[in-house]
Scaffold this motif. Structure first.
Motif, short mmCIF file in Angstrom:
data_model
loop_
_atom_site.label_atom_id
_atom_site.label_comp_id
_atom_site.label_asym_id
_atom_site.label_seq_id
_atom_site.Cartn_x
_atom_site.Cartn_y
_atom_site.Cartn_z
N LEU A 1 0.83 -1.20 0.00
CA LEU A 1 0.00 0.00 0.00
C LEU A 1 0.87 1.26 0.00
O LEU A 1 0.58 2.21 -0.74
CB LEU A 1 -0.93 -0.01 1.21
CG LEU A 1 -2.14 0.88 1.17
CD1 LEU A 1 -3.01 0.59 -0.04
CD2 LEU A 1 -2.95 0.72 2.44
N ALA A 2 1.93 1.26 0.79
CA ALA A 2 2.83 2.42 0.81
C ALA A 2 3.47 2.63 -0.55
O ALA A 2 3.58 3.77 -1.04
CB ALA A 2 3.90 2.24 1.89
N VAL B 1 12.91 4.30 -9.01
CA VAL B 1 13.18 2.87 -8.81
C VAL B 1 14.63 2.67 -8.37
O VAL B 1 14.91 1.90 -7.45
CB VAL B 1 12.86 2.06 -10.08
CG1 VAL B 1 13.41 0.65 -10.00
CG2 VAL B 1 11.36 2.04 -10.32
N ALA B 2 15.55 3.37 -9.01
CA ALA B 2 16.96 3.25 -8.62
C ALA B 2 17.17 3.71 -7.18
O ALA B 2 17.90 3.07 -6.42
CB ALA B 2 17.83 4.06 -9.58
N LEU B 3 16.51 4.80 -6.80
CA LEU B 3 16.63 5.28 -5.42
C LEU B 3 16.03 4.28 -4.43
O LEU B 3 16.59 4.08 -3.35
CB LEU B 3 15.97 6.65 -5.27
CG LEU B 3 16.70 7.80 -5.94
CD1 LEU B 3 15.88 9.09 -5.82
CD2 LEU B 3 18.08 7.99 -5.36
N LEU B 4 14.91 3.68 -4.79
CA LEU B 4 14.31 2.67 -3.90
C LEU B 4 15.26 1.49 -3.71
O LEU B 4 15.44 1.02 -2.58
CB LEU B 4 12.97 2.18 -4.46
CG LEU B 4 11.79 3.11 -4.32
CD1 LEU B 4 10.57 2.54 -5.04
CD2 LEU B 4 11.45 3.36 -2.87
N GLU C 1 14.74 6.62 4.95
CA GLU C 1 13.69 6.55 5.98
C GLU C 1 12.37 7.13 5.48
O GLU C 1 11.31 6.79 5.99
CB GLU C 1 14.13 7.31 7.24
CG GLU C 1 15.29 6.68 7.98
CD GLU C 1 14.95 5.34 8.59
OE1 GLU C 1 13.86 5.21 9.17
OE2 GLU C 1 15.76 4.42 8.47
N ALA C 2 12.43 8.01 4.49
CA ALA C 2 11.22 8.63 3.96
C ALA C 2 10.67 7.90 2.74
O ALA C 2 9.68 8.33 2.16
CB ALA C 2 11.50 10.09 3.59
N LEU C 3 11.29 6.79 2.37
CA LEU C 3 10.83 6.03 1.20
C LEU C 3 10.07 4.78 1.65
O LEU C 3 10.35 4.22 2.71
CB LEU C 3 12.04 5.62 0.34
CG LEU C 3 12.79 6.75 -0.34
CD1 LEU C 3 14.05 6.21 -1.02
CD2 LEU C 3 11.90 7.45 -1.35
N PRO C 4 9.12 4.34 0.82
CA PRO C 4 8.44 3.09 1.16
C PRO C 4 9.40 1.92 1.03
O PRO C 4 10.46 2.04 0.44
CB PRO C 4 7.31 3.01 0.12
CG PRO C 4 7.78 3.83 -1.02
CD PRO C 4 8.65 4.91 -0.44
N ILE C 5 9.03 0.82 1.61
CA ILE C 5 9.76 -0.45 1.64
C ILE C 5 10.77 -0.49 2.78
O ILE C 5 10.96 -1.54 3.39
CB ILE C 5 10.47 -0.81 0.31
CG1 ILE C 5 9.50 -0.88 -0.85
CG2 ILE C 5 11.21 -2.13 0.43
CD1 ILE C 5 10.18 -1.11 -2.17
N THR C 6 11.40 0.62 3.12
CA THR C 6 12.45 0.63 4.14
C THR C 6 11.99 -0.03 5.43
O THR C 6 12.61 -0.97 5.93
CB THR C 6 12.91 2.08 4.42
OG1 THR C 6 13.35 2.67 3.20
CG2 THR C 6 14.01 2.13 5.45
N LEU D 1 3.39 2.58 7.73
CA LEU D 1 2.05 3.16 7.57
C LEU D 1 2.12 4.68 7.49
O LEU D 1 1.42 5.30 6.68
CB LEU D 1 1.15 2.75 8.74
CG LEU D 1 0.45 1.42 8.62
CD1 LEU D 1 -0.24 1.06 9.94
CD2 LEU D 1 -0.56 1.43 7.50
N ALA D 2 2.96 5.29 8.31
CA ALA D 2 3.11 6.75 8.28
C ALA D 2 3.69 7.21 6.95
O ALA D 2 3.24 8.22 6.39
CB ALA D 2 3.99 7.20 9.45
N VAL D 3 4.68 6.50 6.44
CA VAL D 3 5.26 6.85 5.14
C VAL D 3 4.19 6.74 4.05
O VAL D 3 4.04 7.63 3.21
CB VAL D 3 6.49 5.96 4.82
CG1 VAL D 3 6.91 6.10 3.37
CG2 VAL D 3 7.65 6.31 5.74
N GLY D 4 3.43 5.65 4.07
CA GLY D 4 2.37 5.47 3.08
C GLY D 4 1.31 6.55 3.17
O GLY D 4 0.86 7.09 2.15
N ALA D 5 0.91 6.89 4.40
CA ALA D 5 -0.08 7.96 4.58
C ALA D 5 0.47 9.30 4.10
O ALA D 5 -0.26 10.10 3.50
CB ALA D 5 -0.49 8.04 6.05
#
Length: 185
Positions: free
Chosen positions: A72-73, A99-102, A124-129, A155-159
């Motif tokens: 979801l994030a 994508v490269a940054l992720l 820390e501000a990206l999803p998946i981490t 959840l906070a990152v996704g929101a």
């Protein structure tokens, strides 16, 4: 009854749908997040069978929750990129860089401990981490309580990305109406 049909000014704000466009756009994330969850579960299952990955059975519900939150994030992150794509013609450049940054900054392919501090902070501000950390915690046999902090952070990152996407979509729509154009170039 239905003021958007009776009042042209109300219809102007609605375009072709009587529903909020923000809700429609945010709702479009759900099928992609579901697809991401299905792929993650399939990959985890095949990885367990072919590569001998052993996940403690009590960790499976927490792992499923972690994968759902991470999917979801990522979906809301993608919606944010899609909002940028409404404004800029080269959305593929934005997408490829993202994508490269992720892959680099989330600690999935490159251990986060080996990255400079500023890169870890961006990660820390990206999803998946945080979802990856929670999944590792669960796979190690620790309980859901040990992974709860990382799940809450994901959840906070996704929101945050959901709010950012909604704001960008509304802003770009208003600018497009004002300028009578769809992009800036």
């Amino acid at each position: 009854m239905r003021p958007y049909l009776d009042d042209p000014a109300a219809a102007y704000g609605r375009l072709l749908s009587p529903r909020s466009r923000t809700a429609v756009f945010l709702g479009r994330v759900l099928p992609y997040a579901g697809n991401g969850l299905l792929i993650a579960v399939s990959t985890l299952t095949v990885g367990s069978l072919l590569l001998g990955l052993r996940v403690p059975p009590p960790a499976l519900p927490g792992l499923l929750l972690t994968l759902a939150v991470g999917s979801l994030a990522c979906g809301f992150f993608g919606l944010t990129l899609g909002a940028l794509g409404l404004r800029f013609r080269d959305v593929w450049v934005i997408s490829n860089v993202s994508v490269a940054l992720l892959l680099l900054l989330t600690g999935v392919n490159v251990p986060a401990a080996g990255l400079p501090g500023w890169m870890r902070a961006v990660g820390e501000a990206l999803p998946i981490t945080h979802a990856a950390r929670a999944a590792r915690t669960l796979a190690a046999g620790d309980g859901l309580a040990a992974a709860a902090g990382n799940l809450a952070a994901e959840l906070a990152v996704g929101a945050g990305y959901a709010v950012l996407a909604a704001l960008l979509l509304r802003f770009f729509e208003a600018e497009s109406r004002r300028r009578a154009s769809l992009d800036t170039l």
